[in-house]
Design an enzyme around this catalytic site. Structure first.
Site, mmCIF file in Angstrom:
data_model
loop_
_atom_site.group_PDB
_atom_site.id
_atom_site.type_symbol
_atom_site.label_atom_id
_atom_site.label_comp_id
_atom_site.label_asym_id
_atom_site.label_seq_id
_atom_site.Cartn_x
_atom_site.Cartn_y
_atom_site.Cartn_z
ATOM 1 N N CYS A 134 -39.731 42.799 -51.730
ATOM 2 C CA CYS A 134 -39.375 41.957 -52.868
ATOM 3 C C CYS A 134 -38.606 42.555 -53.934
ATOM 4 O O CYS A 134 -38.786 43.695 -54.565
ATOM 5 C CB CYS A 134 -40.832 41.859 -53.704
ATOM 6 N N CYS A 137 -39.377 42.515 -57.547
ATOM 7 C CA CYS A 137 -40.197 43.369 -58.153
ATOM 8 C C CYS A 137 -39.870 44.829 -58.158
ATOM 9 O O CYS A 137 -40.220 45.274 -59.163
ATOM 10 C CB CYS A 137 -41.500 43.283 -57.032
ATOM 11 N N ASP A 138 -39.136 45.115 -57.050
ATOM 12 C CA ASP A 138 -38.973 46.685 -57.049
ATOM 13 C C ASP A 138 -37.458 46.989 -57.270
ATOM 14 O O ASP A 138 -37.184 48.242 -57.185
ATOM 15 C CB ASP A 138 -39.248 47.005 -55.799
#
Ligand code: NDP
Length: 307
Positions: A134, A137-138
């Site tokens: 992701c 997200c990261d």
């Protein structure tokens, strides 16, 4: 046989948000946590984009908080997997772990989706330490660093373009000699100077040390090997919606995601609602899953009131 009003299947942000809302509405929900208690967030590291956590929070801590909040209002949270379900008539008949039978007046499906991984040992070793499925997200953790994305679809192109806006350089590792993504997405990739597309390349090994990922070894279809120093390795090779048990019972799209009436959580079966990634191939965020869990709980509450 045990009889319940609301059965919630799944324990990610969608499941626990449905649980918080339905328990506060006195519907005594029973939530089964499924194969991966806490869902996909427990496999990510820090979450910095969920509103309300100015300092960020780990995925596991956030899921523990959501669980506690559901328990506080009386949700019956149980370990177990739904192994069989009959949605042909109400009350719906459900079997848990091949043995425990339940009759449920309504069901909220929040079983999520699972990111596909390549299946390399080295990839599993560095999961959460530089290997991620992701970018939204990261990606932020690798700002101004070099990273790689695997895949040639819309997700891979979107993630590569996003990462290119925060990272120094992005390598897009594509196994074929073309991108499967839409023309518009392809153009964006080709017009972004700090994305280098490696066509006809496969990942042989993710390299790393105690701190996390340090590089990737790729091999071209012609057999040429190359080691690229990177800090982040992002998979974008698709997701599996976790809908096996609902096949033939709920209407699914061609990829297996549950179809809902647009703008609602209503599935093709009255009394069955869906929330989170199991019905959402596009946004896949904790906050959108939580929001759709709230929608499902409200739809479910209205359905039960009308009965
Ligand atoms: P896709 O299935 O479309 O693409 C997966 C990509 O990963 C393909 O390029 C595939 O390669 C590659 N791949 C699969 N397995 C491997 C492997 N083992 N090793 C290397 N590469 C592999 O998935 P997406 O997640 O990209 O998209 C899913 C759906 O969501 C699509 O319909 C897409 O259009 C849609 N979507 C739309 C967006 C938008 O409109 N903004 C954004 C994101 C997704 P190959 O081509 O060789 O099979």
């Amino acid at each position: 046989m045990e009889k319940i009003k609301v059965l919630i299947i799944g324990s990610g942000p969608a499941g626990f948000t449905s649980a918080i809302y339905t328990s506060r509405a006195n519907l005594s929900p029973v939530l089964y946590e499924g194969i991966e208690p806490g869902g996909q967030l427990t496999t990510t590291t820090e979450i910095e984009n969920f509103p309300g956590y100015p300092e960020g929070i780990t995925g596991s801590a956030m899921m523990e908080d959501l669980r506690k909040q559901a328990l506080r209002f009386g949700t019956d949270v149980r370990r177990g997997i739904i192994t069989d379900i009959d949605l042909s008539k109400r009350p719906f008949k459900v079997v848990v772990d091949h043995e425990h039978e339940i009759e449920a007046e309504s069901v909220i499906v929040c079983t999520g989706a699972t990111a596909k991984y390549l299946g390399l040992e080295s990839e599993a070793k560095y999961r959460g330490m530089g290997v991620s499925a992701c970018a939204t997200c990261d990606g932020f953790f690798y700002r101004k660093q070099d990273v790689a994305v695997v895949g040639g679809g819309d997700t891979a192109c979107e993630e590569a373009t996003y990462l290119a806006s925060i990272c120094r350089k992005v390598y897009l590792i594509v196994r074929k000699n073309y991108l499967r993504a839409s023309k518009a997405m392809q153009e964006r990739v080709f017009n972004t100077p700090n994305i280098e597309v490696l066509f006809e390349h496969n990942t042989a090994e993710v390299l790393g040390d105690d701190e996390g990922v340090t590089g990737v070894r790729v091999v071209s279809t012609a057999g040429e090997e190359r080691t690229i120093p990177i800090m982040g390795f992002f998979l974008a090779i698709g997701h599996h919606p976790n809908t096996e048990v609902f096949k033939g019972q709920l209407e699914l799209d061609e990829q297996g995601y549950i179809k809902v009436v647009p703008g609602t959580s209503k599935t093709s079966v009255e009394g069955v609602f869906a929330a989170g990634d199991v019905k959402d191939p596009h946004y896949r965020q904790a906050i959108t899953a939580a929001g759709s869990g709230c929608i499902a709980a409200l739809d479910c509450e209205r359905f039960l009131l009308a009965q």
